[in-house]
Scaffold this motif. Structure first.
Motif, PDB file in Angstrom:
ATOM      1  N   ASN A 127      25.771  30.638  36.556  1.00 20.69           N
ATOM      2  CA  ASN A 127      24.631  31.471  36.162  1.00 20.69           C
ATOM      3  C   ASN A 127      23.512  30.728  35.437  1.00 20.69           C
ATOM      4  OD1 ASN A 127      26.722  33.143  36.917  1.00 20.69           O
ATOM      5  ND2 ASN A 127      26.213  34.728  35.460  1.00 20.69           N
TER       6      ASN A 127
ATOM      7  N   ARG B 170      25.864  39.562  42.883  1.00 22.12           N
ATOM      8  CA  ARG B 170      24.694  39.077  43.628  1.00 22.12           C
ATOM      9  C   ARG B 170      23.915  40.226  44.261  1.00 22.12           C
ATOM     10  NH1 ARG B 170      25.478  34.427  48.226  1.00 22.12           N
ATOM     11  NH2 ARG B 170      23.319  33.695  48.347  1.00 22.12           N
TER      12      ARG B 170
ATOM     13  N   ASP C 185      18.792  29.680  45.065  1.00 17.72           N
ATOM     14  CA  ASP C 185      19.339  30.600  46.068  1.00 17.72           C
ATOM     15  C   ASP C 185      18.232  31.157  46.958  1.00 17.72           C
ATOM     16  OD1 ASP C 185      21.047  32.654  47.300  1.00 17.72           O
ATOM     17  OD2 ASP C 185      20.088  34.050  45.915  1.00 17.72           O
TER      18      ASP C 185
ATOM     19  N   TYR D 208      20.128  41.577  43.382  1.00 20.87           N
ATOM     20  CA  TYR D 208      19.038  41.678  44.364  1.00 20.87           C
ATOM     21  C   TYR D 208      18.402  43.068  44.312  1.00 20.87           C
ATOM     22  CZ  TYR D 208      20.838  37.385  46.616  1.00 20.87           C
ATOM     23  OH  TYR D 208      21.246  36.108  46.893  1.00 20.87           O
TER      24      TYR D 208
ATOM     25  N   THR E  16      27.066  34.820  39.142  1.00 18.85           N
ATOM     26  CA  THR E  16      25.914  35.267  39.930  1.00 18.85           C
ATOM     27  C   THR E  16      26.077  34.984  41.409  1.00 18.85           C
ATOM     28  OG1 THR E  16      23.491  35.291  39.887  1.00 18.85           O
ATOM     29  CG2 THR E  16      24.562  33.140  39.709  1.00 18.85           C
ATOM     30  N   TRP E  17      27.006  34.069  41.767  1.00 21.40           N
ATOM     31  CA  TRP E  17      27.241  33.761  43.177  1.00 21.40           C
ATOM     32  C   TRP E  17      28.228  34.753  43.806  1.00 21.40           C
ATOM     33  CZ3 TRP E  17      32.403  33.114  43.559  1.00 21.40           C
ATOM     34  CH2 TRP E  17      33.084  32.681  42.407  1.00 21.40           C
TER      35      TRP E  17
END
Length: 658
Positions: free
Chosen positions: A95, A255, A103, A259, A249-250
């Protein structure tokens, strides 16, 4: 707020309530790919702070205009280094605002990223780099590069970008840049807009496979945009609302939620386990994306504060909580939202309504004296917490409802982008996984025959919709096993549907165990390692929705008896009348026997390649009945029927984790 105009074919899947909820959100119905959202939100809300990292040195904060410019600059830098649409880049980091810029910069350049934590095992990361066919790497720091460096020699890596500001060491065989160096290259290069379609691959998220080898889940832009569009029918953030981010965050769950919230111009603040208590009070978030373990941690912190109060105050608090529990239960029954009382008479519902009315003033006392102060620990401004990554324990769910913190539990898998179900504010059935998000189809089928089952019957949960993955990268066999010819995805979960489309999960049909911290554990490799012990005849891991994994173990009684004899002990297993000569009697529950098995498992598991701390077996029970075809606990292929064993030993497993 901005008036929306949702695509008619998708809007038709909304309920009337969902239409009313979504009508004022920013419209992305014409957006084809995820990176396009940044231009839209930057134009609408240029000066709102998009992302903030108060724990970075120095502190980092970008407005939506600044974030959009940085994403485009990162993309431009990649293009200058030769990245073309469709190229694969491994993004191995945790993060930070830089992760988000990388990304989305990768996607804006038309490339595809393969993501994982930089803390993952070296061999796992090298497998991801090789399996994805990555030609470039974006890594968290020099430490990550050093961990991987020797394994990169045989791979076609053209360059490496570090998300830190560390000065890369000179390496004639590999081009390495830090974050600022790449951004400077991007500033000097004219960004070339890339035309990508919704069906184009956007990212690979690697999830564990039953053999221990990760599988690359292929998510395209349509999958991700479905989440950005559909979640607005459930959660309605306002521009500038604060979101506290602590999960990886991945990870697919964090994620997609990010978004969506970025798409609605929220302000995201990065925190960590050390700082979250202070950050809750300091930033007073409106939304928190959580896993059950995080909510358990907050609950335990509150309980600790209760226990530190004088005895008289503890009694008052406990009495108020007990009254409020009865009030909440009665209120839910009256509203038709109690999972255990869906089908009751009008008279029973009226009785519950009367009980709720009588208890309401006492609950209000608890609100004034206790619950409002508890909410202050979360900052006092939480509109909703969204919980996923595993089932939320009922007592945690109930506690937050009592104190007035709204928790919406969601359900899904990495393969489904991930959200397929969420509990609604207007239909928040505790114990359920929620109703389908727009566009999602659900079918409950018999585990063996795959024939559809009737309403309320328990079976295997199949899912179909625009969020279902394209498949597993370079793994057509696994893809065919997961998705049938009609597009139905096998979730591996068992459950049933109510007449109102609430999904109630009852267990796992697949092997994967999901812990409350969101980590996926593949039991087979760990079980295989444990079976190397001479004392373990059979073993099955358990721990779905628990903090750690446990095990049911069938011991090798003969070997155990010989060990006991060597220790001058008498092993007594009453049910089998096994008694050997010795000076001291012990049984399977004796501490010395328990310690033996704990040592055996710890040694074998920790010696297993790719060992992680989550692989450690913390709880176990020794059982005498072997898993067999005859007792229905094994298949004809001699595989353990995990769901059958789970049902057979339900009480044992519950007591194990009590």
């Amino acid at each position: 707020m901005v008036k929306t105009s949702v695509d008619p074919s998708f809007f038709s899947t909304y309920t009337e309530q969902e239409r009313r909820v979504a009508k004022d959100l920013i419209d992305y119905s014409d957006v084809q790919t995820l990176p396009e959202i940044w231009a839209v939100v930057a134009k609408r809300h240029p000066n709102i702070v998009a992302v903030r990292d108060p724990h970075a040195k120095p502190e980092v904060a970008f407005t939506y205009t600044q974030l959009y410019e940085r994403i485009q600059c990162f993309a431009s830098g990649l293009q200058a280094l030769g990245v073309n649409p469709g190229n694969m880049i491994s993004l191995l980091s945790d993060n930070s605002p830089s992760w988000l810029i990388a990304d989305q910069g990768i996607m804006m350049a038309g490339a595809v990223n393969a993501v994982r934590s930089s803390l993952a095992e070296r061999e796992e990361l090298l497998f991801i780099i090789a399996n994805s066919g990555s030609t470039a790497l974006v890594l968290e720091d020099l430490k990550t590069l050093k961990k991987l460096r020797q394994g990169l020699n045989e791979l076609p890596i053209e360059f490496v970008v570090l998300l830190s500001e560390e000065q890369p060491e000179s390496d004639d065989s590999l081009k390495v840049l830090n974050f600022s160096q790449l951004m400077e290259i991007g500033k000097q290069h004219n960004f070339q807009s890339v035309q990508r379609k919704r069906e184009d691959l956007a990212t690979l998220i690697y999830t564990s496979g039953t053999t221990g080898k990760p599988k690359g889940v292929m998510l395209n832009h349509a999958n991700l945009m479905h989440q950005v569009t559909s979640l607005g029918s459930i959660v309605t953030p306002n521009p500038g609302d604060m979101v506290l981010s602590i999960l990886p965050t991945w990870h697919s769950y964090e994620r997609s939620c990010e978004y969506f919230l970025f798409g609605q111009a929220c302000t995201q603040i990065y925190t960590n386990l050390r700082s979250i208590k202070a950050d809750l009070k300091k930033f007073q978030p409106n939304y928190i994306i959580a896993v059950p373990r995080l909510l358990e941690s907050i609950y335990e912190g509150v309980q600790k504060q209760f226990r530190e109060q004088p005895a008289s105050k503890q009694r008052l608090v406990n009495n108020l909580l007990g009254i409020s529990e009865k009030y909440i239960k009665a209120k839910r029954i009256a509203e038709g939202l109690d999972l255990d009382n869906f089908h009751i008479s009008a008279l029973q519902r009226l009785a519950a309504s009367i009980q709720a009315t009588v208890l309401s003033p006492l609950h209000a006392v608890g609100e004034k004296l206790v619950y409002s102060k508890v909410r202050e620990a979360t900052g006092g401004k939480v509109k909703q917490m969204v919980s996923g990554g595993g089932a939320l324990p009922r007592h945690i769910d109930l506690f937050f409802e009592i104190v007035g913190v709204d928790i919406l539990v969601g359900y899904g898998l990495t393969e489904t982008s991930p959200v397929t179900h969420v509990r609604r504010k207007w239909r928040n059935v505790r114990g359920a996984a929620g109703q389908p998000v727009p566009g999602t189809e659900v079918k409950i089928v018999d585990l063996e025959t795959r024939k559809p089952l009737g309403m309320g019957e328990k079976g295997l949960v199949l899912l179909r919709g625009p969020q279902i993955m394209q498949g597993y990268y370079q793994n057509p066999i696994a893809t065919a096993k997961a998705i049938d010819s009609q597009g139905w995805f096998d979730s591996g979960d068992l459950g049933w549907e109510s007449e109102n489309k609430d999904l109630i999960l009852t267990g796992r049909a697949k092997d994967t165990i999901v812990l409350t911290n969101g980590e996926n554990i593949e039991p087979q490799p760990i079980e295989d390692a444990c079976l190397r012990s001479l004392y373990i005849d059979q073993i099955m891991l358990v721990g779905q929705d628990q903090r750690s994994i446990g095990a049911l173990i069938v011991p090798n009684v003969e070997t155990l008896a010989k060990w006991a004899e060597s220790q001058n002990l008498q092993l007594c297993i009453q049910s089998d009348n096994v008694t050997l000569a010795g000076s001291q009697k012990v049984n399977l529950e004796s501490k010395i026997v328990q310690d033996l098995f704990r040592q055996e498992m710890n040694r074998e598991v920790q010696n297993r390649p790719g060992y992680r701390s989550d692989d450690r077996i913390n709880q176990f029970r020794l059982i005498l009945e072997p898993f067999s075809i005859e007792n229905g606990m094994m298949t004809q292929k001699l595989s353990i029927k995990r769901h059958v064993v789970m049902e057979r030993y339900c009480d044992t497993i519950n007591n194990m984790f009590a």
